[in-house]
Design an enzyme around this catalytic site. Structure first.
Site, PDB file in Angstrom:
ATOM      1  N   GLU A   1       9.169 -42.118 -28.615  1.00 20.95           N
ATOM      2  CA  GLU A   1       9.640 -41.663 -29.909  1.00 20.95           C
ATOM      3  C   GLU A   1      10.104 -42.841 -30.759  1.00 20.95           C
ATOM      4  OE1 GLU A   1      12.112 -38.144 -28.790  1.00 20.95           O
ATOM      5  OE2 GLU A   1      13.075 -38.610 -30.694  1.00 20.95           O
ATOM      6  N   CYS A  38      13.676 -47.347 -35.903  1.00 17.90           N
ATOM      7  CA  CYS A  38      14.371 -47.285 -34.619  1.00 17.90           C
ATOM      8  C   CYS A  38      13.319 -47.127 -33.532  1.00 17.90           C
ATOM      9  CB  CYS A  38      15.332 -46.096 -34.627  1.00 17.90           C
ATOM     10  SG  CYS A  38      16.097 -45.765 -33.037  1.00 17.90           S
ATOM     11  N   CYS A  58      14.715 -43.367 -19.227  1.00 18.17           N
ATOM     12  CA  CYS A  58      15.851 -44.272 -19.048  1.00 18.17           C
ATOM     13  C   CYS A  58      16.536 -43.912 -17.743  1.00 18.17           C
ATOM     14  CB  CYS A  58      16.817 -44.088 -20.214  1.00 18.17           C
ATOM     15  SG  CYS A  58      18.259 -45.184 -20.164  1.00 18.17           S
ATOM     16  N   CYS A 107      23.520 -41.626 -19.126  1.00 23.40           N
ATOM     17  CA  CYS A 107      24.632 -41.226 -20.010  1.00 23.40           C
ATOM     18  C   CYS A 107      24.595 -39.702 -20.179  1.00 23.40           C
ATOM     19  CB  CYS A 107      24.534 -41.919 -21.366  1.00 23.40           C
ATOM     20  SG  CYS A 107      24.674 -43.702 -21.229  1.00 23.40           S
ATOM     21  N   CYS A 142      23.082 -37.824 -23.369  1.00 20.69           N
ATOM     22  CA  CYS A 142      21.833 -38.356 -23.923  1.00 20.69           C
ATOM     23  C   CYS A 142      20.607 -37.640 -23.366  1.00 20.69           C
ATOM     24  CB  CYS A 142      21.749 -39.847 -23.627  1.00 20.69           C
ATOM     25  SG  CYS A 142      20.259 -40.616 -24.266  1.00 20.69           S
ATOM     26  N   GLU A 162      17.048 -48.378 -22.165  1.00 15.26           N
ATOM     27  CA  GLU A 162      18.127 -49.367 -22.207  1.00 15.26           C
ATOM     28  C   GLU A 162      17.466 -50.742 -22.355  1.00 15.26           C
ATOM     29  OE1 GLU A 162      21.359 -49.889 -22.546  1.00 15.26           O
ATOM     30  OE2 GLU A 162      20.906 -51.990 -22.166  1.00 15.26           O
ATOM     31  N   SER A 171      27.490 -49.680 -26.763  1.00 13.94           N
ATOM     32  CA  SER A 171      27.839 -48.266 -26.704  1.00 13.94           C
ATOM     33  C   SER A 171      29.106 -48.130 -25.882  1.00 13.94           C
ATOM     34  CB  SER A 171      26.701 -47.472 -26.058  1.00 13.94           C
ATOM     35  OG  SER A 171      25.555 -47.576 -26.861  1.00 13.94           O
ATOM     36  N   HIS A 207      31.936 -45.495 -26.454  1.00 13.94           N
ATOM     37  CA  HIS A 207      32.120 -44.052 -26.248  1.00 13.94           C
ATOM     38  C   HIS A 207      33.406 -43.642 -25.531  1.00 13.94           C
ATOM     39  CE1 HIS A 207      28.177 -44.052 -27.847  1.00 13.94           C
ATOM     40  NE2 HIS A 207      27.515 -44.179 -26.732  1.00 13.94           N
ATOM     41  N   ASN A 237      25.472 -35.687 -30.980  1.00  8.58           N
ATOM     42  CA  ASN A 237      24.382 -34.795 -31.306  1.00  8.58           C
ATOM     43  C   ASN A 237      24.185 -33.883 -30.110  1.00  8.58           C
ATOM     44  OD1 ASN A 237      22.208 -34.035 -32.958  1.00  8.58           O
ATOM     45  ND2 ASN A 237      21.838 -36.194 -33.416  1.00  8.58           N
TER      46      ASN A 237
HETATM   47  N1  SAH Z   1      20.524 -47.553 -24.134  1.00  8.40           N
HETATM   48  C1  SAH Z   1      21.050 -48.090 -25.348  1.00  8.40           C
HETATM   49  C2  SAH Z   1      20.306 -47.667 -26.596  1.00  8.40           C
HETATM   50  C3  SAH Z   1      19.835 -46.275 -26.741  1.00  8.40           C
HETATM   51  S1  SAH Z   1      20.786 -45.018 -27.456  1.00  8.40           S
HETATM   52  C4  SAH Z   1      22.515 -47.777 -25.471  1.00  8.40           C
HETATM   53  O1  SAH Z   1      23.046 -47.088 -24.614  1.00  8.40           O
HETATM   54  O2  SAH Z   1      23.156 -48.283 -26.387  1.00  8.40           O
HETATM   55  C5  SAH Z   1      21.470 -45.501 -28.973  1.00  8.40           C
HETATM   56  C6  SAH Z   1      22.858 -44.934 -29.177  1.00  8.40           C
HETATM   57  O3  SAH Z   1      22.839 -43.502 -29.319  1.00  8.40           O
HETATM   58  C7  SAH Z   1      23.798 -45.239 -28.019  1.00  8.40           C
HETATM   59  O4  SAH Z   1      25.048 -45.585 -28.519  1.00  8.40           O
HETATM   60  C8  SAH Z   1      23.832 -43.910 -27.318  1.00  8.40           C
HETATM   61  O5  SAH Z   1      24.964 -43.807 -26.494  1.00  8.40           O
HETATM   62  C9  SAH Z   1      23.813 -42.957 -28.468  1.00  8.40           C
HETATM   63  N2  SAH Z   1      23.442 -41.574 -28.142  1.00  8.40           N
HETATM   64  C10 SAH Z   1      22.552 -41.132 -27.245  1.00  8.40           C
HETATM   65  N3  SAH Z   1      22.492 -39.790 -27.236  1.00  8.40           N
HETATM   66  C11 SAH Z   1      23.369 -39.381 -28.154  1.00  8.40           C
HETATM   67  C12 SAH Z   1      23.773 -38.105 -28.608  1.00  8.40           C
HETATM   68  N4  SAH Z   1      23.265 -36.981 -28.101  1.00  8.40           N
HETATM   69  N5  SAH Z   1      24.702 -38.046 -29.595  1.00  8.40           N
HETATM   70  C13 SAH Z   1      25.222 -39.172 -30.113  1.00  8.40           C
HETATM   71  N6  SAH Z   1      24.887 -40.408 -29.718  1.00  8.40           N
HETATM   72  C14 SAH Z   1      23.972 -40.513 -28.747  1.00  8.40           C
END
Ligand code: SAH
Length: 345
Positions: free
Chosen positions: A93, A106, A113, A117, A120, A161, A215, A217, A291
């Site tokens: 995507e 993006c 992955c 997380c 995600c 990642e 990231s 969080h 999200n």
């Molecule tokens: N693996 C990398 C990049 C991919 S995700 C990382 O972890 O940074 C890009 C960003 O979107 C990351 O900060 C990730 O934690 C966040 N992300 C993923 N799913 C999400 C969701 N459902 N809602 C909000 N942020 C999300």
């Protein structure tokens, strides 16, 4: 024998292989220009190269190219999501966001992955494979061709990642910012990581001018561990040392990403702990209301709550923005388009 992936070679490497085939150096420069500036989709488009040599190239090299399986356009802000098929049938995507200052893409760095997380969608089915440098470039090249416009910004924030696919990522960044290629300024490239500490140190030594987004969080180890398995491997204190080193070596301000999850990481205590982490650091916090994905029960805090969280951080003199949600009406979070596609096929 596996064919050489021609689009992943830098100019010096390309010249070497072309000369080894008994051709002149300028042939390599022509090929490079077709691939990385004219964004050719196949050797057949390279009309100033003889048919005989094109045929020889086809036999010698792998020429990656993506086909769009599906495109969704947001009615709200013009954001477009692309689902691209790779040579082996896997899909990735990519997202195009249109801003006043230019087009931002993006991209995904892996098929799936393995970081796990909790919130995600991209990690639900684990890792299938790494993307090659060419396949990361192809996402940008394909979108640029499809819209007939230049891409000015690239964020590696799609599925995968990036620091788990380290060598390919570095090759990709060098090719993308090469002045003989698309020449996207490294300052307009952002790499987002869940925090693989040893590779943040490696990245700091690469002498790149890209932005590193971490990231976060969660602002304590316990909170972070609830959301991100990687937090069990590296403590926040270790992460902070790593990003401080990144800043010292590159002079680039760090971005902390913080997905706000209702009742999980949005309390006053979280504001306090986040303030403690960000104070005195040259950093910027990006708040992203989570999200929701259907596989988990995470919800966004109410809008007023998100704004209040931001205001409290600002009062504490922290640089903070709420990430504008682009394309909310088109399959929301990263990885959801791909996930739905896999479920339907
Ligand atoms: N693996 C990398 C990049 C991919 S995700 C990382 O972890 O940074 C890009 C960003 O979107 C990351 O900060 C990730 O934690 C966040 N992300 C993923 N799913 C999400 C969701 N459902 N809602 C909000 N942020 C999300």
């Amino acid at each position: 024998m596996e064919k050489t992936d021609i689009k992943s070679l830098n100019k010096t490497e390309l010249r070497q292989v072309i000369e080894a085939m008994g051709e002149k150096k300028f042939r390599a420069d022509q090929l490079y220009d077709w691939m990385h500036v004219k964004l050719a989709r196949s050797f057949d488009e390279m009309t100033n190269i003889s048919k005989a040599f094109r045929e020889q190239c086809k036999e010698t090299f792998l020429y990656t190219s993506l086909s769009a399986v599906c495109v969704q356009e947001s009615k709200l802000d013009g954001t477009k999501k692309y689902l691209f098929a790779l040579e082996d049938g896997n899909v990735v995507e990519s997202v195009l966001m249109r801003y006043k200052h230019g087009n931002s893409v993006c991209i995904s760095s892996q098929v799936g992955c393995r970081m796990g997380c909790r919130f995600c969608a991209s990690t639900l089915d684990g890792l299938t494979r790494n993307l090659k440098p060419s396949e990361m470039l192809d996402q940008i090249y394909a979108i640029s061709r499809l819209i007939g416009e230049r891409i000015s910004n690239v964020v590696v924030m799609g599925t995968g990642e990036p620091l788990d696919n380290y060598e390919n990522l570095i090759t990709f960044i060098k090719l993308l910012s090469d002045e003989n290629g698309l020449n996207i300024s490294q300052r307009n490239i952002t790499v987002s990581t869940c925090g693989i500490v040893p590779n943040i140190y490696r990245l700091a030594e690469e002498k790149l001018q890209i932005t590193l987004a971490l990231s976060l969080h969660g602002a304590t180890d316990a909170k972070r561990q609830e959301l991100m398995p990687i937090a069990k491997a590296y403590q926040i204190s270790e992460l902070m040392e790593a990003v401080d080193t990144y800043f010292e070596k590159t002079g680039r301000r760090i971005t902390f990403e913080y997905s706000l999850v209702a009742g999980v990481n949005d309390t006053d205590e979280d504001v306090m702990n986040l303030t403690a982490l960000a104070s005195g650091r040259n950093c910027h916090i990006n708040l992203i209301p989570v999200n929701p994905i259907k596989e988990r029960d995470y919800r966004q805090p109410k809008q007023e709550y998100v704004t209040a969280f931001k205001n409290k951080l600002e009062k504490n003199r922290i640089n903070v923005t709420i990430r504008r949600e682009m394309g909310r009406d088109i399959d929301g979070a990263c990885g959801q388009l791909r996930k739905r596609h896999l479920e339907e096929s």
